[in-house]
Scaffold this motif. Structure first.
Motif, PDB file in Angstrom:
ATOM      1  N   THR A  88      73.743   1.291  80.434  1.00  0.00           N
ATOM      2  CA  THR A  88      72.903   0.295  79.831  1.00  0.00           C
ATOM      3  C   THR A  88      71.760   0.874  79.080  1.00  0.00           C
ATOM      4  OG1 THR A  88      71.984  -0.243  81.874  1.00  0.00           O
ATOM      5  CG2 THR A  88      73.840  -1.411  81.324  1.00  0.00           C
ATOM      6  N   ILE A  89      71.292   2.104  79.436  1.00  0.00           N
ATOM      7  CA  ILE A  89      70.223   2.281  78.598  1.00  0.00           C
ATOM      8  C   ILE A  89      70.520   2.894  77.218  1.00  0.00           C
ATOM      9  CG2 ILE A  89      68.765   3.004  80.660  1.00  0.00           C
ATOM     10  CD1 ILE A  89      69.487   5.942  80.106  1.00  0.00           C
ATOM     11  N   GLY A  90      71.503   3.086  76.747  1.00  0.00           N
ATOM     12  CA  GLY A  90      71.907   3.393  75.637  1.00  0.00           C
ATOM     13  C   GLY A  90      73.099   4.383  75.632  1.00  0.00           C
ATOM     14  N   ASP A  91      73.232   5.373  74.615  1.00  0.00           N
ATOM     15  CA  ASP A  91      74.375   6.022  74.540  1.00  0.00           C
ATOM     16  C   ASP A  91      74.650   7.019  75.891  1.00  0.00           C
ATOM     17  OD1 ASP A  91      76.475   7.379  73.612  1.00  0.00           O
ATOM     18  OD2 ASP A  91      75.483   8.690  72.292  1.00  0.00           O
ATOM     19  N   PHE A  92      75.627   6.795  76.510  1.00  0.00           N
ATOM     20  CA  PHE A  92      76.030   7.671  77.898  1.00  0.00           C
ATOM     21  C   PHE A  92      76.069   8.960  77.525  1.00  0.00           C
ATOM     22  CE2 PHE A  92      79.050   8.953  81.189  1.00  0.00           C
ATOM     23  CZ  PHE A  92      77.858   8.655  82.201  1.00  0.00           C
ATOM     24  N   TYR A  93      76.749   9.233  76.483  1.00  0.00           N
ATOM     25  CA  TYR A  93      77.073  10.613  76.234  1.00  0.00           C
ATOM     26  C   TYR A  93      76.045  11.582  75.563  1.00  0.00           C
ATOM     27  CZ  TYR A  93      81.582   8.506  76.929  1.00  0.00           C
ATOM     28  OH  TYR A  93      82.710   7.977  77.481  1.00  0.00           O
ATOM     29  N   ASP A  94      74.677  11.147  75.778  1.00  0.00           N
ATOM     30  CA  ASP A  94      73.732  12.144  75.324  1.00  0.00           C
ATOM     31  C   ASP A  94      73.228  12.945  76.734  1.00  0.00           C
ATOM     32  OD1 ASP A  94      72.211   9.940  76.704  1.00  0.00           O
ATOM     33  OD2 ASP A  94      70.916   9.627  75.269  1.00  0.00           O
ATOM     34  N   HIS A  95      72.177  13.536  76.736  1.00  0.00           N
ATOM     35  CA  HIS A  95      71.694  14.196  77.973  1.00  0.00           C
ATOM     36  C   HIS A  95      71.336  13.387  78.960  1.00  0.00           C
ATOM     37  CE1 HIS A  95      72.738  17.964  75.874  1.00  0.00           C
ATOM     38  NE2 HIS A  95      72.059  17.701  74.823  1.00  0.00           N
ATOM     39  N   ASP A  96      70.678  12.276  78.511  1.00  0.00           N
ATOM     40  CA  ASP A  96      70.127  11.101  79.618  1.00  0.00           C
ATOM     41  C   ASP A  96      71.182  10.618  80.632  1.00  0.00           C
ATOM     42  OD1 ASP A  96      67.472  11.862  78.811  1.00  0.00           O
ATOM     43  OD2 ASP A  96      67.550  10.230  77.344  1.00  0.00           O
ATOM     44  N   GLY A  97      72.210  10.554  79.675  1.00  0.00           N
ATOM     45  CA  GLY A  97      73.532   9.673  80.390  1.00  0.00           C
ATOM     46  C   GLY A  97      74.007  10.685  81.617  1.00  0.00           C
ATOM     47  N   TYR A  98      74.126  11.895  81.161  1.00  0.00           N
ATOM     48  CA  TYR A  98      74.696  12.860  82.107  1.00  0.00           C
ATOM     49  C   TYR A  98      73.827  13.089  83.032  1.00  0.00           C
ATOM     50  CZ  TYR A  98      78.594  13.873  78.649  1.00  0.00           C
ATOM     51  OH  TYR A  98      79.706  13.667  77.721  1.00  0.00           O
ATOM     52  N   ALA A  99      72.900  13.265  82.733  1.00  0.00           N
ATOM     53  CA  ALA A  99      71.612  13.582  83.769  1.00  0.00           C
ATOM     54  C   ALA A  99      71.837  12.278  85.012  1.00  0.00           C
ATOM     55  CB  ALA A  99      70.165  13.636  83.314  1.00  0.00           C
ATOM     56  N   ALA A 105      75.905  11.053  91.272  1.00  0.00           N
ATOM     57  CA  ALA A 105      76.824  12.017  92.319  1.00  0.00           C
ATOM     58  C   ALA A 105      76.321  12.315  93.684  1.00  0.00           C
ATOM     59  CB  ALA A 105      77.236  13.036  91.623  1.00  0.00           C
ATOM     60  N   PHE A 106      75.155  12.270  94.093  1.00  0.00           N
ATOM     61  CA  PHE A 106      74.552  12.619  95.157  1.00  0.00           C
ATOM     62  C   PHE A 106      74.783  11.276  96.260  1.00  0.00           C
ATOM     63  CE2 PHE A 106      72.331  15.693  92.704  1.00  0.00           C
ATOM     64  CZ  PHE A 106      72.520  17.054  93.624  1.00  0.00           C
ATOM     65  N   PRO A 107      74.168  10.258  95.895  1.00  0.00           N
ATOM     66  CA  PRO A 107      74.601   9.178  96.829  1.00  0.00           C
ATOM     67  C   PRO A 107      75.976   8.919  96.814  1.00  0.00           C
ATOM     68  CG  PRO A 107      73.310   8.300  94.908  1.00  0.00           C
ATOM     69  CD  PRO A 107      73.442   9.913  94.853  1.00  0.00           C
ATOM     70  N   GLY A 108      76.923   9.211  95.752  1.00  0.00           N
ATOM     71  CA  GLY A 108      77.950   8.600  95.918  1.00  0.00           C
ATOM     72  C   GLY A 108      79.021   9.480  96.761  1.00  0.00           C
ATOM     73  N   PHE A 109      78.628  10.877  96.936  1.00  0.00           N
ATOM     74  CA  PHE A 109      79.480  11.786  97.705  1.00  0.00           C
ATOM     75  C   PHE A 109      78.914  11.489  99.048  1.00  0.00           C
ATOM     76  CE2 PHE A 109      80.604  14.164  93.912  1.00  0.00           C
ATOM     77  CZ  PHE A 109      81.919  14.024  93.835  1.00  0.00           C
ATOM     78  N   MET A 110      77.782  11.343  99.213  1.00  0.00           N
ATOM     79  CA  MET A 110      77.343  11.031 100.685  1.00  0.00           C
ATOM     80  C   MET A 110      77.953   9.637 101.165  1.00  0.00           C
ATOM     81  SD  MET A 110      73.048  11.921 100.234  1.00  0.00           S
ATOM     82  CE  MET A 110      72.525  11.196 101.786  1.00  0.00           C
ATOM     83  N   GLY A 111      78.041   8.854 100.328  1.00  0.00           N
ATOM     84  CA  GLY A 111      78.794   7.667 100.468  1.00  0.00           C
ATOM     85  C   GLY A 111      80.176   7.823 100.952  1.00  0.00           C
ATOM     86  N   LEU A 112      81.096   8.704 100.174  1.00  0.00           N
ATOM     87  CA  LEU A 112      82.431   8.885 100.649  1.00  0.00           C
ATOM     88  C   LEU A 112      82.481   9.730 101.939  1.00  0.00           C
ATOM     89  CD1 LEU A 112      83.454  10.090  97.091  1.00  0.00           C
ATOM     90  CD2 LEU A 112      84.177   8.077  98.211  1.00  0.00           C
ATOM     91  N   GLY A 113      81.296  10.592 102.071  1.00  0.00           N
ATOM     92  CA  GLY A 113      81.384  11.235 103.510  1.00  0.00           C
ATOM     93  C   GLY A 113      81.054  10.511 104.647  1.00  0.00           C
ATOM     94  N   TYR A 114      80.301   9.382 104.557  1.00  0.00           N
ATOM     95  CA  TYR A 114      79.984   8.448 105.667  1.00  0.00           C
ATOM     96  C   TYR A 114      81.333   7.438 105.707  1.00  0.00           C
ATOM     97  CZ  TYR A 114      75.179   9.092 106.702  1.00  0.00           C
ATOM     98  OH  TYR A 114      74.019   9.343 107.102  1.00  0.00           O
ATOM     99  N   LEU A 115      82.111   7.300 104.695  1.00  0.00           N
ATOM    100  CA  LEU A 115      83.356   6.494 104.643  1.00  0.00           C
ATOM    101  C   LEU A 115      84.248   7.353 105.593  1.00  0.00           C
ATOM    102  CD1 LEU A 115      83.457   4.796 101.368  1.00  0.00           C
ATOM    103  CD2 LEU A 115      82.989   3.659 103.571  1.00  0.00           C
ATOM    104  N   ALA A 116      84.306   8.605 105.275  1.00  0.00           N
ATOM    105  CA  ALA A 116      85.390   9.316 105.765  1.00  0.00           C
ATOM    106  C   ALA A 116      84.845   9.444 107.346  1.00  0.00           C
ATOM    107  CB  ALA A 116      85.179  10.804 105.363  1.00  0.00           C
TER     108      ALA A 116
END
Length: 127
Positions: A88-99, A105-116
């Motif tokens: 929502t902050i703008g063009d996702f494909y610029d450097h800010d969107g990737y960052a 990814a950090f809380p996402g993978f931690m959440g997947l680990g807890y679900l496992a």
């Protein structure tokens, strides 16, 4: 003025570490004072109160079977919120969107680990 923000941050960390110990000490002082007054007045002192002063009891760890499930869902929601913010902050494909996607990814993978963990513990208790 610029030094106040870092000072406030470190003061907050110090308060989080020091205040619980200070409050425990105050509670023991009050209990000791109560025992002293009861002893001076000739009241019988229960042995449980003396034992409470002498021993440091560890807090019991409450086992909650769905704790990993809750933590996993919360962390996945945090990751999703960061991704939605990145889009929502703008063009996702610029450097800010990737960052921001990398940050998500950090809380996402931690959440997947807890679900496992939750899935493994659920299967272990069912067997």
């Amino acid at each position: 003025m610029e030094i106040l923000i870092p000072l406030a941050f470190f003061a907050m960390i110090a308060a989080i570490v020091l205040v619980p110990g200070y409050l425990r000490t105050r509670e023991k002082e009050r209990l000791h004072e109560t025992l002293r007054i009861a002893y001076e007045k000739g009241q019988p002192v229960p042995p449980e109160m003396i034992e409470a002063l002498q021993t440091e009891k560890p807090r019991p760890v409450v086992a909650q079977p769905d704790r990993d499930l809750r933590r996993g869902i919360i962390l996945l929601c945090v990751a999703a919120a960061i991704l939605v913010f990145a889009v929502t902050i703008g063009d996702f494909y610029d450097h800010d969107g990737y960052a921001l996607a990398a940050v998500a990814a950090f809380p996402g993978f931690m959440g997947l680990g807890y679900l496992a963990f939750w899935l493994v513990s659920r299967k272990r208790t069912a067997a």
